[in-house]
Design an enzyme around this catalytic site. Sequence first.
Site, mmCIF file in Angstrom:
data_model
loop_
_atom_site.group_PDB
_atom_site.id
_atom_site.type_symbol
_atom_site.label_atom_id
_atom_site.label_comp_id
_atom_site.label_asym_id
_atom_site.label_seq_id
_atom_site.Cartn_x
_atom_site.Cartn_y
_atom_site.Cartn_z
ATOM 1 C CG ASN A 157 -0.370 -0.062 2.493
ATOM 2 O OD1 ASN A 157 0.701 -0.640 2.676
ATOM 3 N ND2 ASN A 157 -1.006 0.557 3.457
ATOM 4 C CB SER A 234 -2.754 -9.204 6.207
ATOM 5 O OG SER A 234 -2.095 -10.415 5.896
ATOM 6 C CB ALA A 238 1.197 -11.114 11.581
ATOM 7 C CD GLU A 255 4.057 -1.470 13.590
ATOM 8 O OE1 GLU A 255 2.872 -1.086 13.664
ATOM 9 O OE2 GLU A 255 4.881 -1.264 14.495
ATOM 10 C CB CYS A 289 -2.502 0.113 8.241
ATOM 11 S SG CYS A 289 -1.187 1.306 8.540
ATOM 12 C CD GLU A 470 7.928 -0.553 12.471
ATOM 13 O OE1 GLU A 470 7.254 0.225 11.766
ATOM 14 O OE2 GLU A 470 8.370 -1.629 12.039
HETATM 15 P P1 NAD Z 1 0.228 -9.310 3.230
HETATM 16 O O1 NAD Z 1 0.293 -9.784 4.634
HETATM 17 O O2 NAD Z 1 -0.504 -10.100 2.244
HETATM 18 O O3 NAD Z 1 1.692 -9.137 2.641
HETATM 19 C C1 NAD Z 1 2.669 -8.332 3.261
HETATM 20 C C2 NAD Z 1 4.048 -8.842 2.875
HETATM 21 O O4 NAD Z 1 4.227 -10.145 3.428
HETATM 22 C C3 NAD Z 1 4.273 -8.987 1.373
HETATM 23 O O5 NAD Z 1 5.598 -8.633 1.074
HETATM 24 C C4 NAD Z 1 4.047 -10.475 1.151
HETATM 25 O O6 NAD Z 1 4.699 -10.979 0.028
HETATM 26 C C5 NAD Z 1 4.623 -11.058 2.433
HETATM 27 N N1 NAD Z 1 4.133 -12.386 2.793
HETATM 28 C C6 NAD Z 1 2.937 -12.948 2.502
HETATM 29 N N2 NAD Z 1 2.871 -14.198 3.006
HETATM 30 C C7 NAD Z 1 4.048 -14.427 3.639
HETATM 31 C C8 NAD Z 1 4.576 -15.531 4.362
HETATM 32 N N3 NAD Z 1 3.886 -16.640 4.523
HETATM 33 N N4 NAD Z 1 5.813 -15.417 4.886
HETATM 34 C C9 NAD Z 1 6.527 -14.292 4.744
HETATM 35 N N5 NAD Z 1 6.081 -13.217 4.061
HETATM 36 C C10 NAD Z 1 4.848 -13.278 3.523
HETATM 37 O O7 NAD Z 1 -0.318 -7.830 3.307
HETATM 38 P P2 NAD Z 1 -0.645 -6.859 2.082
HETATM 39 O O8 NAD Z 1 -1.923 -7.298 1.471
HETATM 40 O O9 NAD Z 1 0.563 -6.687 1.232
HETATM 41 O O10 NAD Z 1 -0.837 -5.477 2.842
HETATM 42 C C11 NAD Z 1 -2.040 -5.041 3.362
HETATM 43 C C12 NAD Z 1 -2.093 -5.253 4.853
HETATM 44 O O11 NAD Z 1 -1.009 -4.574 5.487
HETATM 45 C C13 NAD Z 1 -3.331 -4.683 5.480
HETATM 46 O O12 NAD Z 1 -3.830 -5.581 6.425
HETATM 47 C C14 NAD Z 1 -2.837 -3.432 6.167
HETATM 48 O O13 NAD Z 1 -3.608 -2.967 7.238
HETATM 49 C C15 NAD Z 1 -1.494 -3.832 6.611
HETATM 50 N N6 NAD Z 1 -0.667 -2.662 6.887
HETATM 51 C C16 NAD Z 1 -0.313 -2.372 8.174
HETATM 52 C C17 NAD Z 1 0.442 -1.251 8.448
HETATM 53 C C18 NAD Z 1 0.864 -0.897 9.847
HETATM 54 O O14 NAD Z 1 1.797 -0.134 9.986
HETATM 55 N N7 NAD Z 1 0.221 -1.399 10.876
HETATM 56 C C19 NAD Z 1 0.851 -0.429 7.405
HETATM 57 C C20 NAD Z 1 0.457 -0.752 6.105
HETATM 58 C C21 NAD Z 1 -0.288 -1.884 5.859
#
Ligand code: NAD
Length: 489
Positions: A157, A234, A238, A255, A289, A470
């Site tokens: 994002n 997401s 996590a 995060e 987020c 952070e």
């Molecule tokens: P996602 O969890 O699908 O992916 C995030 C990253 O993790 C990507 O680089 C992805 O390739 C990697 N990933 C996916 N599966 C993995 C695994 N099994 N092992 C290791 N890495 C893996 O999230 P997204 O769809 O890219 O992003 C959107 C989400 O991020 C939303 O839930 C949003 O709220 C959150 N977000 C949080 C913050 C914050 O600071 N709290 C900031 C921005 C986005």
Amino acid sequence: PTMADSQALLVLENFIGGKFVPCSSYIDSYNPSTGDVYCRVPDSGKEEVEAAVKAAKDAFPIWSSKSPLERSQILNKLADLIEHDLEAFAQAESKDQGKTITFARTVDIPRAAHNFRFFASSILHHVTECTEMPAMGCVHYTSRAPVGVAGLISPWNLPLYLLTWKIAPAIACGNTVVAKPSEMTSVTAWMMCKLLEKAGVPPGVVNVVFGTGAKAGEALVGHPDVPLISFTGSTLTAQRITERSAPHCKRLSLELGGKNPAIIFDDADLSQCIPTTVRSSFANQGEICLCTSRIFVQRGIYSEFLKRFVAETKKWKTGNPSDPTVNVGALISKEHLEKVRNYVKKAQAEGARVLCGEGVDPLAVPPGNQKGYFMLPTVIAEVKDESCCMQEEIFGPVTCVVAFDTEEEVIKRANGVKYGLSATVWSGNVGRVHRVAHRLQSGLVWTNCWLVRDLNLPFGGMKASGIGREGAKDSYEFFTEVKTITIKH
Ligand code: NAD
């Protein structure tokens, strides 16, 4: 893609040990505003991660022994170089992610440069602790040292913004890193790699491995020589990362998602509150987020609020992200657009009212953008608190507005979700603002404003929104290992 198409495609390479290296297989990356494949991203796996971790390990002794001042100067130089290329970075981020060029120019890229500048400065100002025990003849003090190779995983994002928010503190503290950006938005990270040598970042200090979460991400998380993982993404991912890293007892910073409430009391200044809440709901297509997705309005002003909020929302122009007058660009992918649209459908099926946007107003985009992933900012009213639209993170341009009566009631309802990332409170009553802020289960509370950040202070979520914080001090603590040393004299 055909042969002719593939020649025009942008092809990224991994950046390992200071060199760009091709990969044996690639993933297609789409331009969300046209629906076309325009870029190929390395589909890295174990082998590439192994090479990157090795390069990072090799670079660690020299980098970690540099003084904070030497590292600070390099980070500042990198900030200068990003700023110098701001327009090229902004264009690339907008094309890759679908966000408006205006947002990329004013938020994403300036913040990416600022992340390096901020940690270049803050690393010079930390002090460690010291206590005395005269009766024992002892002095205790703490010392902090970099941990080693940091694994950094970021979402799509705010691509360069969030990746640099991790790289900057990690290397400022003397760690070396292996970063994995989202496979959907990898271009600006690759562009940044081209600047590292000129900035004076030694080979192997910053390695970037491109690819999917399932392959490259898992290989990084499972690597025994990567003792800490900083992840933004997401909640579901996590959980997987936590499981994968548990056998190695890794240090994790997580995060995650949010379901952020805005609480609007009847004494709020609506002339400030309405435009800000439209922005907090729909900025970056609602793909932040911290975006507001549940708006609680006190009953006395509910109908006036709704009327003015919908009118303000309708002023937001959706269309070609490269048009500087556009407020809402394209969503990240076809699948994500479908998911967001489905939430609106589910709300309608449950009897909620869609006041503007999806399915209500006509969406007109230029001819070149007909296959892009566009959706109008959508306002839904009369949604039940237990509805999925009020419980789950939608992460798109959709916001729900509901009425409340009392302070006690609204706190309970605002806290009634699994997430706890951010909240906004609107009221002219200073006592109420403090009371409500204290009782909200939320890592960040903004009152009478939104997204005003001091990077010195902790950022992060409670509950399913994350673990760890952070910020200047928090990132320093995460990216260093502390030791307590006792001296008897
Ligand atoms: P996602 O969890 O699908 O992916 C995030 C990253 O993790 C990507 O680089 C992805 O390739 C990697 N990933 C996916 N599966 C993995 C695994 N099994 N092992 C290791 N890495 C893996 O999230 P997204 O769809 O890219 O992003 C959107 C989400 O991020 C939303 O839930 C949003 O709220 C959150 N977000 C949080 C913050 C914050 O600071 N709290 C900031 C921005 C986005």
